[in-house]
Every structure is written in structure tokens, then in C-alpha cells.
Design a protein around this motif. Sequence first.
Motif, short mmCIF file in Angstrom:
data_model
loop_
_atom_site.label_atom_id
_atom_site.label_comp_id
_atom_site.label_asym_id
_atom_site.label_seq_id
_atom_site.Cartn_x
_atom_site.Cartn_y
_atom_site.Cartn_z
N VAL A 320 86.48 64.49 70.89
CA VAL A 320 85.80 64.77 69.63
C VAL A 320 85.62 63.45 68.90
O VAL A 320 85.95 62.39 69.41
N GLY A 321 85.11 63.49 67.71
CA GLY A 321 84.84 62.24 67.03
C GLY A 321 85.18 62.27 65.56
O GLY A 321 85.70 63.26 65.03
N GLU A 322 84.88 61.16 64.92
CA GLU A 322 84.98 61.06 63.48
C GLU A 322 83.61 61.40 62.93
O GLU A 322 82.62 60.76 63.28
N VAL A 323 83.54 62.39 62.07
CA VAL A 323 82.25 62.81 61.53
C VAL A 323 82.27 62.65 60.02
O VAL A 323 83.16 63.14 59.34
N LYS A 324 81.25 61.98 59.49
CA LYS A 324 81.15 61.80 58.05
C LYS A 324 80.42 62.97 57.44
O LYS A 324 79.30 63.28 57.83
N LYS A 325 81.05 63.64 56.50
CA LYS A 325 80.45 64.74 55.75
C LYS A 325 80.53 64.37 54.27
O LYS A 325 81.60 64.39 53.66
N GLY A 326 79.40 64.00 53.71
CA GLY A 326 79.41 63.55 52.32
C GLY A 326 80.16 62.23 52.22
O GLY A 326 79.86 61.28 52.92
N ASN A 327 81.17 62.19 51.36
CA ASN A 327 81.97 60.98 51.19
C ASN A 327 83.27 61.03 52.00
O ASN A 327 84.10 60.13 51.87
N SER A 328 83.43 62.07 52.78
CA SER A 328 84.67 62.24 53.54
C SER A 328 84.45 62.02 55.03
O SER A 328 83.35 62.24 55.54
N ILE A 329 85.48 61.56 55.70
CA ILE A 329 85.46 61.44 57.16
C ILE A 329 86.37 62.51 57.74
O ILE A 329 87.54 62.63 57.35
N LEU A 330 85.82 63.32 58.63
CA LEU A 330 86.58 64.38 59.27
C LEU A 330 87.07 63.87 60.62
O LEU A 330 86.27 63.52 61.48
#
Length: 385
Positions: A320-330
Motif C-alpha cells: 500500500v502507500g502513503e496517500v495525501k487527502k487534503g492536508n493529511s497523509i494516510l
Amino acid sequence: MAGAGRLLKDSDKIVFGEFWTAKQRQGHPIHHTVSYRASFKPELPSFFMKEFLKKKNRVVYDPFGGRGTTAIQANIEGHVAVHNDIHPLSIFLASARQYVPRLEDLEKKLNSLDLDREVEDDPFDSNLLPFFHPRTLKEIKNLKRYMAEDPSVEMKFISLIALSRLHGHSTGFFSVYTFPQVSIPPESQAKNNIKRGQSPEYRPIKPRIYQKMKRDLALPIPPFYHEFSKNNLYSLNSANSVPDIDSESVDLIVTSPPFLDKVDYEGDNWLRHWFLDIKKSKDRKLSIFSNLSDWNSFIRSTLKESARVLKKGSYMVMEVGEVKKGNSILYLDEDVVRMAEGTGLVWNKTYVHTQSFTKLSNCWQVSNNEKGTNSNRCVVLRKVL
């Protein structure tokens, strides 16, 4: 941050490094016969096969099979593959390479095809003419007729090669200049043609198919490849319910699920669907999730099903990966670990393979540490129940 703090307590289980080469196209050319959005490099499954499989002739499974990278690499390394995906295009991409014919047999088959036969006009042609010269389109439509009539392995492989040449950004493709990985809408292509001052020119498809076959088969496949690939299983199901696969029959799982609302597999492949006669289906719901809760629920059900088919003591690797959603990194690897609780799978380790973005990623305006996926975060789970 998703699952914030939980994994930090077990930081000894998270390892960072470059576990496989960052160079592009280092695997066997048969991997690169056709492009597919959001696919990982063959070096990834190869690394984990060497890590967790100590004997040959094991069963390697990918529940989100994509273009078949895990399945093909398994056969190359002397294992049987199980390839599952809910997308019929994925099944074709993988199964078309179950048997790789000799170049001379493919050339003979290709030369036998009469692509100048008259074809009927179709209202759908208006969607295709922004991409193809009318004469090129006639050849493609004739090839489609042969594909429907001839079930031979040679014809199937030629169909795969033709699919890979269908549209792209160089004269090696059948189409006028367009994007290779994504089938953009006809109206968008028509606008691009005007903007670029271009119109589809006649491009005979036979020489383009042959040149692509010649490149992809320049390196011989391992002599034992077909010994293992003949026992492959290709399953068209959702990853969270795969009745085709027996319980406790799999030795290793290496996979990568769809990320949060990143790829529209249905819309992005409309031209390929036309070429392969893949019809729209209300029952086929490709996994695109707009929120983390729905994604987690789907991943949990997939992990339960994966635990069912996996042998006790065997491993599952989910990239899986690091996904940016808005100002957050999931950090989705943390959610995978949480979703595994109670499934019979326990967290063993997480490999974080750091990398720089490729030229293709930059085309999507994805920059390191800004948005998208900038590392391979591979969660390793072990079946204990």
C-alpha cells in the motif's frame, strides 16, 4: 494520520531501505508487454518470493491481479500462480501470457491474417475516428474478427500485443498522438487533435505488432516457465469472495489493493474494452473508495478471505502507500495492520521501500512527499490460525 502512534510502539518491525532496484524495466520484457495503471514492478513480488519461499513449485496468489505481474514472476521463478481480479481486462492480460509462443509461430500466424477485408460501418466508429485513420480502423476491426474466430494461443498473444499498441504517444502505436495508459474520451482527443494540429494518419498494424513482439521476446523465457504456468488458475471474482480457490491451498500472497479513489479502471480503459468486446456490467463493481472507512471495511473482508486460502504459517504481503487527502497523509499500512486483527493473520513486519518518482508519475504531476504514493509500504502478515 491513520492509526497514528500504534505502529510506532513496534518500530523494530518496520524496516526501511531499497530492497530492489529503483531502475525501470529491469524485469523480463514479457512483464512490459502491456501497460496498466497502478501496477508494481516485478522486482517487488520477486523479493518476497525469495524471502518467504524456500522451495520451488509453490502456489503464489494475487487477489488484485492487475496486469499479472505477480503471476508471471511466479512462473519465471518456478512457482504456480493464482491470478484473481474482478476486471475481465486483467484476466485477459495475465492469461494471454500463460503460454508464450515462439516468435516464428507468431510471425506465421500474423502473416496469415487478411486485414484488408471489407468491414461494416458502425455508429460507434465516430468514437474511434479521432484516434485512428479509417484504413487503420478497418485493419483493427478485421483483427477483432479473427480474435473472435480463432482461439489459438498464437492468436491470443497477438491480440495482447495489438492491445498494447492500440493507442499511445509515438508512431509505434496504431493511433494518432494520445496518452498511452489511459483511453481519454473521444471529444477530448478531438480537441487535442485541433490543438496539436494533427489528424490520424494511416498506420498499418501488422508491422507494429511484429516489432513489438520481437522486442518482448528478445530475451528467452526460462525453459521451465510453461511447466508451471500450465497449472495456473485465473479467477474472475472480487478479492473478498473467491470461491474458485480451495481453503489452505496457497503458499504466498503478494498483492496491492486499489488505493483511495486513485484510479477509474472502467473509464480509463474504454478503448481496450471495445477492442476485447468487454461489455459493461451492473454486477461488476471495480473497487474505488472515496473514504477510508469503506476502504478499511473492504480490506478487512479481503484479509479474511485471504486467510482462508492461505496455508497455516504462510505469509501475505500487501503493498500500500502513503496517500495525501487534503492536508493529511494516510499511512495505509497502519490501517491494514488494524484490519488484520481477528482474521487469523498477524502482523510480522513492514518493509518500506523508498524510491523516487518515475517519469510517468511526474506526468501525473505527482511529486515526492507531496501527493500520491511515494514509497512501497509492504505489510507482511502471517497466518497463525
